[in-house]
Motif scaffolding. Structure first.
Motif, PDB file in Angstrom:
ATOM      1  N   ARG A 107      -4.269   3.757   0.214  1.00 58.68           N
ATOM      2  CA  ARG A 107      -5.370   3.548   1.156  1.00 58.68           C
ATOM      3  C   ARG A 107      -6.027   4.904   1.421  1.00 58.68           C
ATOM      4  N   TYR A 108      -7.038   5.205   0.620  1.00 61.96           N
ATOM      5  CA  TYR A 108      -7.697   6.502   0.739  1.00 61.96           C
ATOM      6  C   TYR A 108      -8.470   6.640   2.043  1.00 61.96           C
ATOM      7  N   ASP A 109      -8.836   5.505   2.686  1.00 60.26           N
ATOM      8  CA  ASP A 109      -9.584   5.607   3.940  1.00 60.26           C
ATOM      9  C   ASP A 109      -8.755   6.283   5.031  1.00 60.26           C
ATOM     10  N   MET A 110      -7.424   6.168   4.964  1.00 58.07           N
ATOM     11  CA  MET A 110      -6.587   6.868   5.938  1.00 58.07           C
ATOM     12  C   MET A 110      -6.518   8.370   5.665  1.00 58.07           C
ATOM     13  N   LEU A 111      -6.958   8.774   4.476  1.00 52.98           N
ATOM     14  CA  LEU A 111      -6.920  10.182   4.104  1.00 52.98           C
ATOM     15  C   LEU A 111      -8.270  10.867   4.316  1.00 52.98           C
ATOM     16  N   GLY A 124      -1.676  10.919 -14.237  1.00 58.63           N
ATOM     17  CA  GLY A 124      -2.877  11.087 -15.060  1.00 58.63           C
ATOM     18  C   GLY A 124      -3.997  10.210 -14.546  1.00 58.63           C
ATOM     19  N   ARG A 125      -3.601   9.121 -13.853  1.00 65.51           N
ATOM     20  CA  ARG A 125      -4.581   8.194 -13.287  1.00 65.51           C
ATOM     21  C   ARG A 125      -4.121   7.775 -11.898  1.00 65.51           C
ATOM     22  N   LEU A 126      -5.021   7.839 -10.940  1.00 65.59           N
ATOM     23  CA  LEU A 126      -4.721   7.398  -9.585  1.00 65.59           C
ATOM     24  C   LEU A 126      -5.537   6.149  -9.277  1.00 65.59           C
ATOM     25  N   LYS A 127      -4.835   5.082  -8.895  1.00 59.72           N
ATOM     26  CA  LYS A 127      -5.506   3.808  -8.604  1.00 59.72           C
ATOM     27  C   LYS A 127      -5.915   3.741  -7.139  1.00 59.72           C
ATOM     28  N   VAL A 128      -7.171   3.382  -6.905  1.00 60.25           N
ATOM     29  CA  VAL A 128      -7.659   3.111  -5.560  1.00 60.25           C
ATOM     30  C   VAL A 128      -8.550   1.871  -5.631  1.00 60.25           C
ATOM     31  N   ALA A 129      -8.815   1.268  -4.484  1.00 63.81           N
ATOM     32  CA  ALA A 129      -9.536  -0.008  -4.504  1.00 63.81           C
ATOM     33  C   ALA A 129     -10.695  -0.026  -3.513  1.00 63.81           C
ATOM     34  N   PRO A 130     -11.842   0.584  -3.880  1.00 65.27           N
ATOM     35  CA  PRO A 130     -13.009   0.477  -3.007  1.00 65.27           C
ATOM     36  C   PRO A 130     -13.570  -0.944  -2.968  1.00 65.27           C
ATOM     37  N   GLU A 131     -13.385  -1.715  -4.044  1.00 69.32           N
ATOM     38  CA  GLU A 131     -13.729  -3.134  -4.178  1.00 69.32           C
ATOM     39  C   GLU A 131     -15.222  -3.414  -4.285  1.00 69.32           C
ATOM     40  N   HIS A 132     -16.070  -2.664  -3.585  1.00 71.50           N
ATOM     41  CA  HIS A 132     -17.520  -2.888  -3.660  1.00 71.50           C
ATOM     42  C   HIS A 132     -18.232  -1.663  -3.127  1.00 71.50           C
ATOM     43  N   SER A 133     -19.569  -1.647  -3.245  1.00 72.85           N
ATOM     44  CA  SER A 133     -20.348  -0.544  -2.683  1.00 72.85           C
ATOM     45  C   SER A 133     -21.279  -0.999  -1.567  1.00 72.85           C
ATOM     46  N   LYS A 170       0.569  -6.987  22.285  1.00 70.89           N
ATOM     47  CA  LYS A 170      -0.584  -7.700  22.843  1.00 70.89           C
ATOM     48  C   LYS A 170      -1.713  -7.867  21.822  1.00 70.89           C
ATOM     49  N   CYS A 171      -1.523  -7.273  20.656  1.00 72.26           N
ATOM     50  CA  CYS A 171      -2.607  -7.210  19.662  1.00 72.26           C
ATOM     51  C   CYS A 171      -2.509  -8.342  18.647  1.00 72.26           C
ATOM     52  N   SER A 172      -3.675  -8.894  18.272  1.00 75.05           N
ATOM     53  CA  SER A 172      -3.698  -9.925  17.234  1.00 75.05           C
ATOM     54  C   SER A 172      -4.785  -9.654  16.203  1.00 75.05           C
ATOM     55  N   ARG A 173      -5.350  -8.431  16.209  1.00 73.69           N
ATOM     56  CA  ARG A 173      -6.373  -8.140  15.200  1.00 73.69           C
ATOM     57  C   ARG A 173      -5.705  -8.062  13.835  1.00 73.69           C
ATOM     58  N   PRO A 174      -6.332  -8.596  12.805  1.00 80.43           N
ATOM     59  CA  PRO A 174      -5.674  -8.692  11.497  1.00 80.43           C
ATOM     60  C   PRO A 174      -5.521  -7.376  10.757  1.00 80.43           C
ATOM     61  N   SER A 175      -6.276  -6.337  11.174  1.00 81.38           N
ATOM     62  CA  SER A 175      -6.185  -5.054  10.492  1.00 81.38           C
ATOM     63  C   SER A 175      -6.065  -3.928  11.504  1.00 81.38           C
ATOM     64  N   CYS A 176      -5.195  -2.968  11.207  1.00 80.52           N
ATOM     65  CA  CYS A 176      -5.054  -1.787  12.069  1.00 80.52           C
ATOM     66  C   CYS A 176      -6.007  -0.667  11.646  1.00 80.52           C
ATOM     67  N   ILE A 177      -6.702  -0.840  10.522  1.00 78.85           N
ATOM     68  CA  ILE A 177      -7.561   0.231  10.009  1.00 78.85           C
ATOM     69  C   ILE A 177      -8.985  -0.210   9.726  1.00 78.85           C
ATOM     70  N   PHE A 178      -9.311  -1.456  10.007  1.00 75.92           N
ATOM     71  CA  PHE A 178     -10.683  -1.948   9.869  1.00 75.92           C
ATOM     72  C   PHE A 178     -11.077  -2.692  11.140  1.00 75.92           C
ATOM     73  N   SER A 229       0.882  -1.168   0.000  1.00 73.34           N
ATOM     74  CA  SER A 229       0.000   0.000   0.000  1.00 73.34           C
ATOM     75  C   SER A 229       0.918   1.215   0.000  1.00 73.34           C
ATOM     76  N   ALA A 230       0.711   2.117  -0.940  1.00 71.65           N
ATOM     77  CA  ALA A 230       1.699   3.163  -1.183  1.00 71.65           C
ATOM     78  C   ALA A 230       1.926   4.077   0.013  1.00 71.65           C
ATOM     79  N   ASN A 231       0.878   4.318   0.807  1.00 74.50           N
ATOM     80  CA  ASN A 231       1.006   5.308   1.876  1.00 74.50           C
ATOM     81  C   ASN A 231       1.017   4.691   3.270  1.00 74.50           C
ATOM     82  N   MET A 232       1.918   3.713   3.467  1.00 69.34           N
ATOM     83  CA  MET A 232       2.118   3.138   4.797  1.00 69.34           C
ATOM     84  C   MET A 232       3.573   3.237   5.262  1.00 69.34           C
TER      85      MET A 232
END
Length: 611
Positions: free
Chosen positions: A423-427, A454-463, A378-386, A362-365
């Motif tokens: 990861r646009y959600d962090m922005l 000219g093109r910025l790639k992001v991945a919302p994946e679904h709505s 102490k943490c075992s959650r698979p995501s730090c942002i979800f 992920s480009a912005n980590m």
């Protein structure tokens, strides 16, 4: 193009090249399913260069012919220490087949994009051949295919559960994840006279044994039990991912027949100096000259002027393998190492002033981590942002801003573009104070106005929020907010850039009506999608476990999944609502699933929201 380099600037791939170096014997031979590209984006080159740096004589057998008299496997003779085997940068089955199991007609890791230069299940085939020719010589398997198939795993292409790849490959040892530190330890042990069967202490390795460990370990249900009961397989994955998400993970044991699979934990960390040392080696950054007359290697063309700045990802997406391969913790290179590599790139004769990517998984980590390391331990959650950004996460974007600025100070660089996904959600979702503290506004503006080609790639994946929860992705509303921010910045700065969203069809949890809604949501946002991805179950992802078992491994609740070819094609077809040939089918399908209410949204332009 060899740019007037000597053939000995590359590691040898022919017997003549070994002879030119004056070697009587090769210490380590690496067999790979990819063409040999001497560039730090290709795992074979990295492992080979790391071993060379340790003083070993290393040769590579790229894309050997496995269907003739096997002369390619014999051309260097028996190595003094061991064979290393990898399918290449991709799982060979993903490389060969589409989501609908159609054979691909090309291979981006082969000159001229030509298919047919590696077998199905390449790691197994290569290892088995070597064990038959040189039964006493150790074989160590690694790379993405070995890494993701180290436990009992679902194989989509045979529609079956397969045991650890160690069993079918007959290999002596498996290295998973980024294997530089592991392979150095293994080589040192064998070089010191240690038998391969006694090498049981190295992190990020797996082996088969008859003995259970005395120390604490995580016990999985056996391979045989997983075949009998899908719940056992699902439960196993939850344990595996939980351990992979920890800083200090434990040994994992799984019974396979009359043997025990012993998987050692990941290294708790790879330091910045260690990571720098892997990238600072004398790569030519070029394909081997042997391929000059065969044509370009597409995968190389994509990354030839790009730089990888970090490893790992704390996103934890359910369809992604990064957590169980590279780990959740971000491992970042130093500015000095990155800027030195940028200088090397600018000195390439074909460089025209454009760095095509300065990124990572992920480009912005870059350089992001927990504020309080003790909490992280102490943490075992698979995501730090979800489902939300962890309060302990320091996601300061200033180190990236500083890096971009310093990269552009090189007089030979005109543009530095970010080609990796952001990861646009962090922005978007931070409060005002956090946005200021972590330089969110400044980063977003600089990214869009200075680092988009000219093109910025992001991945919302679904709505669909329900599908996104299963994917471990943020609400589609955040994408809409980012889209508006993107358009505003482009408008204010006179830029005609495009935002390129990526979506997945037939992901576990996604029903036909969800795809219809996704098609409407993207239509209303002004998108006519041309390239979309149909979900492909790949070994050792949460989504694949849900696909095979029909269960969420963490709740054991049922999850709907489109499985047969017709269901998958129907979901994918909704992406292309704008094609005239699909109109009648969409009308018929919406009537069939009792969603007539969506028809006007598709074919009445007055219903679309103002953009």
């Amino acid at each position: 193009m060899n740019y007037e380099r000597k053939i000995t600037d590359w590691l040898p791939i022919t017997a003549d090249e070994v002879k030119r170096r004056g070697w009587n014997v090769v210490d380590i031979i690496i067999v790979s399913g990819d063409a040999y590209i001497d560039h730090p984006s290709f795992g074979t080159a990295v492992i080979a260069r790391v071993l060379e740096h340790q003083g070993y004589k290393v040769a590579i057998i790229p894309q050997p012919n496995w269907r003739d008299d096997l002369r390619d496997f014999k051309k260097f003779g028996k190595p003094r220490l061991f064979f290393g085997v990898t399918s290449g940068c991709m799982d060979s089955m993903v490389n060969h087949y589409t989501a609908n199991k159609r054979l691909r007609s090309n291979d981006a890791y082969t000159p001229a994009n030509e298919a047919g230069f590696r077998p199905d299940y390449a790691t197994i085939i290569y290892s088995d051949i070597l064990k038959n020719i040189y039964p006493e010589t150790p074989v160590v398997i690694g790379g993405i295919e070995a890494s993701m198939r180290r436990f009992t795993h679902y194989d989509y292409w045979s529609d079956s559960l397969k045991p650890s790849i160690l069993i079918d490959s007959k290999a002596d040892l498996l290295v998973y994840g980024n294997g530089e530190k592991s392979i150095i330890e293994i080589a040192q042990a064998i070089n010191n006279g240690e038998e391969i069967k006694s090498i049981k202490h190295v992190c990020q390795t797996a082996y088969l044994t008859d003995i259970l460990p005395d120390s604490d370990y995580v016990s999985l249900d056996s391979h045989e039990q997983c075949i009998k009961d899908k719940k056992s397989y699902a439960s196993n994955f939850a344990k595996i991912e939980t351990e992979a998400s920890k800083i200090n993970s434990r040994v994992i044991i799984q019974e396979n027949g009359n043997q025990f699979l012993h998987v050692n934990p990941m290294y708790s960390t790879v330091s910045t100096p260690e990571l720098d040392s892997f990238y600072d080696l004398p790569y030519t950054r070029l394909p081997h000259p042997k391929y000059n007359k065969r044509g370009v290697v597409p995968a190389y063309e994509m990354i030839r002027h790009s730089i990888n700045i970090h490893r790992g990802c704390f996103g934890g997406c359910s369809f992604c393998t990064i957590t169980v391969h590279q780990g959740k913790q971000i491992q970042s290179r130093s500015e000095e190492s990155i800027l030195n590599e940028l200088k090397v790139v600018t000195e390439m004769p074909d460089f025209k002033g454009v760095i095509t990517d300065l990124g990572g998984p992920s480009a912005n980590m870059y350089k992001m981590k927990g504020e309080d390391t003790e909490q992280c331990k102490k943490c075992s959650r698979p995501s730090c942002i979800f489902p939300a950004i962890c309060r302990n996460l320091n996601y300061n974007h200033k180190p990236l801003l500083d890096l971009y600025k310093k990269a552009l100070q090189n007089k030979n660089i005109k543009h530095v573009f970010i080609g990796s996904g952001v990861r646009y959600d962090m922005l978007i979702q931070a409060d005002t104070l956090t946005r200021k503290k972590y330089f969110i506004e400044e980063y977003t503006q600089q990214l869009i106005t200075k680092h988009v080609s000219g093109r910025l790639k992001v991945a919302p994946e679904h709505s669909s929020d329900e599908v996104l929860k299963i994917m471990r992705k943020p609400s589609f509303q955040l994408f809409e907010q980012f889209r508006k921010e993107f358009q505003k910045l482009c408008s204010n700065n006179g830029l005609k850039y495009q935002l390129i969203p990526y979506f997945i069809s037939s992901h576990p949890g996604c029903k036909l009506e969800d795809m219809a809604q996704l098609a409407i949501d993207t239509k209303d946002s002004g998108f006519q999608l041309e390239q979309v991805q149909d979900f492909t179950p790949t070994p050792m992802t949460l989504a694949t476990v849900m696909y095979y078992t029909g269960l969420n491994p963490y709740t054991m609740k049922p999850v709907f999944t489109a499985k047969n070819k017709e269901e998958k094609l129907e979901q994918n077809r909704f992406f292309f609502w704008y094609k005239p040939e699909n109109k009648d089918w969409i009308i018929k399908t919406l009537n069939k699933i009792n969603r007539k209410d969506l028809l006007t949204r598709f074919y009445n332009p007055k219903s679309a929201r103002n953009l």
